[in-house]
Scaffold this motif. Structure first.
Motif, PDB file in Angstrom:
ATOM      1  N   GLN A 196       0.828  -1.200   0.000  1.00  0.00           N
ATOM      2  CA  GLN A 196       0.000   0.000   0.000  1.00  0.00           C
ATOM      3  C   GLN A 196       0.869   1.259   0.000  1.00  0.00           C
ATOM      4  O   GLN A 196       0.646   2.199  -0.765  1.00  0.00           O
ATOM      5  N   PHE A 197       1.902   1.236   0.840  1.00  0.00           N
ATOM      6  CA  PHE A 197       2.796   2.377   0.974  1.00  0.00           C
ATOM      7  C   PHE A 197       3.549   2.626  -0.339  1.00  0.00           C
ATOM      8  O   PHE A 197       3.681   3.767  -0.807  1.00  0.00           O
ATOM      9  N   LEU A 198       3.997   1.524  -0.949  1.00  0.00           N
ATOM     10  CA  LEU A 198       4.712   1.655  -2.233  1.00  0.00           C
ATOM     11  C   LEU A 198       3.779   2.181  -3.315  1.00  0.00           C
ATOM     12  O   LEU A 198       4.175   2.979  -4.160  1.00  0.00           O
ATOM     13  N   LEU A 199       2.537   1.712  -3.261  1.00  0.00           N
ATOM     14  CA  LEU A 199       1.566   2.182  -4.261  1.00  0.00           C
ATOM     15  C   LEU A 199       1.354   3.686  -4.150  1.00  0.00           C
ATOM     16  O   LEU A 199       1.237   4.394  -5.161  1.00  0.00           O
ATOM     17  N   THR A 200       1.302   4.179  -2.908  1.00  0.00           N
ATOM     18  CA  THR A 200       1.172   5.616  -2.719  1.00  0.00           C
ATOM     19  C   THR A 200       2.364   6.328  -3.355  1.00  0.00           C
ATOM     20  O   THR A 200       2.214   7.364  -4.016  1.00  0.00           O
ATOM     21  N   ARG A 243      11.691   7.265  -2.892  1.00  0.00           N
ATOM     22  CA  ARG A 243      11.813   7.630  -1.485  1.00  0.00           C
ATOM     23  C   ARG A 243      10.950   6.718  -0.607  1.00  0.00           C
ATOM     24  O   ARG A 243      11.328   6.398   0.531  1.00  0.00           O
ATOM     25  N   SER A 244       9.837   6.261  -1.130  1.00  0.00           N
ATOM     26  CA  SER A 244       9.021   5.300  -0.378  1.00  0.00           C
ATOM     27  C   SER A 244       9.858   4.081  -0.040  1.00  0.00           C
ATOM     28  O   SER A 244       9.871   3.597   1.097  1.00  0.00           O
ATOM     29  N   ALA A 245      10.580   3.587  -1.056  1.00  0.00           N
ATOM     30  CA  ALA A 245      11.415   2.407  -0.838  1.00  0.00           C
ATOM     31  C   ALA A 245      12.514   2.722   0.174  1.00  0.00           C
ATOM     32  O   ALA A 245      12.768   1.950   1.097  1.00  0.00           O
ATOM     33  N   GLN A 246      13.138   3.897   0.023  1.00  0.00           N
ATOM     34  CA  GLN A 246      14.223   4.254   0.940  1.00  0.00           C
ATOM     35  C   GLN A 246      13.732   4.327   2.385  1.00  0.00           C
ATOM     36  O   GLN A 246      14.415   3.894   3.315  1.00  0.00           O
ATOM     37  N   LEU A 247      12.532   4.853   2.573  1.00  0.00           N
ATOM     38  CA  LEU A 247      11.983   4.952   3.923  1.00  0.00           C
ATOM     39  C   LEU A 247      11.770   3.559   4.513  1.00  0.00           C
ATOM     40  O   LEU A 247      12.062   3.303   5.684  1.00  0.00           O
TER      41      LEU A 247
END
Ligand SMILES: Nc1ncnc2c1ncn2[C@@H]1O[C@H](COP(=O)(O)OP(=O)(O)OP(=O)(O)O)[C@@H](O)[C@H]1O
Ligand SMILES: [Mg+2]
Lengths: 214, 252
Positions: free
Chosen positions: A9-13, A169-173
């Motif tokens: 879900q977070f990656l999709l965002t 940045r989602s991935a980095q987080l």
């Protein structure tokens, strides 16, 4: 792998923001690029050289520097922008310089006889541009535009440096949170790839449609 | 119908012509001939505002252009003149992204604000007139050169011009295709259209023209009826020109 599905879900965002930035920047980039191209072709001496200078500066400087100037530099002049706004502006400007060159080449590829025929029929220069020159230029411009668009999709990852939580940045987080890198990077690589393929196929279809007359 | 006075045009240092006077009556068919580079195309293009003369004046119907007017008056005059003149080019210049019918109806709908239905009706009758109604939905790339040129003539006629200007309309065509274009032009002539035609088709000139104008070295050297011009040319330049034409028949 599980980590990826858990945080999908977070990656999709993140992917949503990547898409949003791509599309918004492309839209304004097209608009500005078209104006710059017409300014370079039809403007008087001053306008022509202004447009030429704009293109030269943007193309001659790294996109990261441009992003930094917009986000970190402008506040010195009292202009403070949110990260997303800064991303929209810097990428729109950057892309417009490249697109204006594409447009210029495409417009120049339409023979002068086309313009003359339209003018002789009583069309105004503007009507001639809109009805006769631009539709033909569009056909020439679509393949390079497609490449620019796909390139843009990937270049949006650069705005992660100004804390826009797009796909990279989602991935980095997530990586910072779980201390594992590979699955997340592979996951977003796949997501970038799927988006590229999707847009390529749309562009191919447009190309076929526009060339049905030839 | 057309009155040109003291017209002059240069490109930089190159004087194409100077002091051109020309009067063309309504319904007259004038064929303009002369060696390559003598300024025939430039003169025709000046009559349509595609080239801006440096001096002199042009009157077409009730529209007047003259070199001493200010920029906005000139622009308005050119616009007016263009609504009265139709131009047919050597290279057809059909719009490749439009079908034959779309080519013909575009200007009437945009410039004259005709309704689509009305423009289609006129457009179809014009395509029928040039013998191409059955090709109305074809794109130019699927038409032969002769067919393209006939569509281009229909396209120009759709604006209901009072004068048609033809710049070597058959020069880009294979010899077997020139006939179909010339016969459309002959038909227009019999219908009373005022025409100025630049062509190397001397047979057409003899049969159809009311007057031949011979241009060379930036001047109108002589003009007269086809009989006068072809049988008894007055100037040495014209004689030389005709000899050259005769020695290389059918070359365009
Ligand atoms: N846009 C231009 N810029 C500079 N010179 C030009 C331009 N157009 C035409 N000329 C020159 O003007 C002269 C007259 O050209 P024009 O095309 O009117 O001749 P023409 O009589 O139509 O010749 P042809 O029979 O070869 O078509 C030529 O010397 C040509 O090179
Ligand atoms: Mg010529």
């Amino acid at each position: 792998m599980e980590l990826v599905t858990q945080n999908f879900q977070f990656l999709l965002t993140g992917a949503y923001y990547t898409l949003l930035i791509t599309i918004v920047s492309m839209f304004f980039g097209l608009l500005i690029g078209m104006i710059v191209a017409i300014a370079r072709l039809k403007g008087n001496w001053f306008v022509r050289n202004l447009a030429k200078g704009y293109v030269s500066i943007i193309r001659g400087t790294p996109i990261l520097v441009q992003i930094f100037i917009i986000y970190y530099g402008l506040p010195d002049f009292g202009i403070t922008l949110g990260p997303l706004t800064a991303a929209f502006i810097s990428l729109s400007i950057n892309i417009s310089a490249y697109l204006s060159e594409t447009f210029r080449g495409a417009i120049l590829s339409v023979s002068n006889g086309q313009t003359e025929a339209a003018l002789s029929l009583g069309l105004t220069p503007w009507q001639t541009m809109r009805r006769v020159v631009l539709p033909q230029a569009a056909r020439v411009a679509i393949p390079p535009l497609g490449n620019t668009f796909i390139g843009m999709l990937k270049e949006t990852s650069l705005v992660s440096v100004v804390t826009v939580t797009e796909l990279l940045r989602s991935a980095q987080l997530l990586i910072a949170q779980y201390y594992v890198a590979m699955p997340f990077y592979v996951a977003i690589a796949l997501m970038y790839w799927i988006m590229s393929v999707f847009f390529s196929s749309i562009l191919n279809r447009m190309e076929t449609r526009l060339s049905k007359a030839y | 119908m057309i009155e040109v006075n003291k017209l002059g045009k240069s490109f930089g240092d190159l004087v194409v012509f100077r002091d051109i006077d020309l009067h063309i009556r309504s319904g007259e068919i004038v064929v303009l001939v002369g060696p390559s580079g003598s300024g025939k195309s430039t003169l025709l293009r000046c009559l349509n505002g595609l080239e801006v003369p440096d001096e002199g004046s042009i009157r077409v119907g009730d529209a007047t252009w003259n070199a001493s007017m200010d920029a906005s008056a000139k622009k308005e005059a050119v616009r007016h003149i263009r609504t009265l003149t139709g131009m047919v080019f050597q290279s057809f210049n059909l719009f490749p992204h439009m079908t034959a019918l779309e080519n013909v109806i575009m200007a009437p709908t945009i410039v004259k604000k005709r309704s689509k239905a009305q423009a289609v009706e006129t457009g179809e009758s014009l395509l029928a007139k040039v013998g191409l109604l059955n090709k109305k939905n074809e794109y130019p790339s699927r038409l032969s050169g002769g067919q393209q040129q006939r569509v281009a003539i229909a396209r120009a006629l759709a604006m209901q011009p009072q004068i048609m200007l033809f710049d070597e309309p058959t020069s880009a065509l294979d010899p077997e295709l020139t006939g179909e274009v010339l016969s459309v032009m002959k038909q227009l002539a019999t219908e009373g259209m005022t025409m100025i035609v630049v062509t190397h088709e001397m047979k057409f000139a003899r049969e159809v023209a009311n007057r031949i104008i011979f241009m060379s070295d930036g001047k109108i050297q002589e003009e007269g009826s086809p009989d006068q011009f072809f049988v008894q040319p007055q100037t040495e330049r014209a004689r030389k020109f005709l000899r050259q034409l005769a020695s290389e028949p059918e070359t365009e």
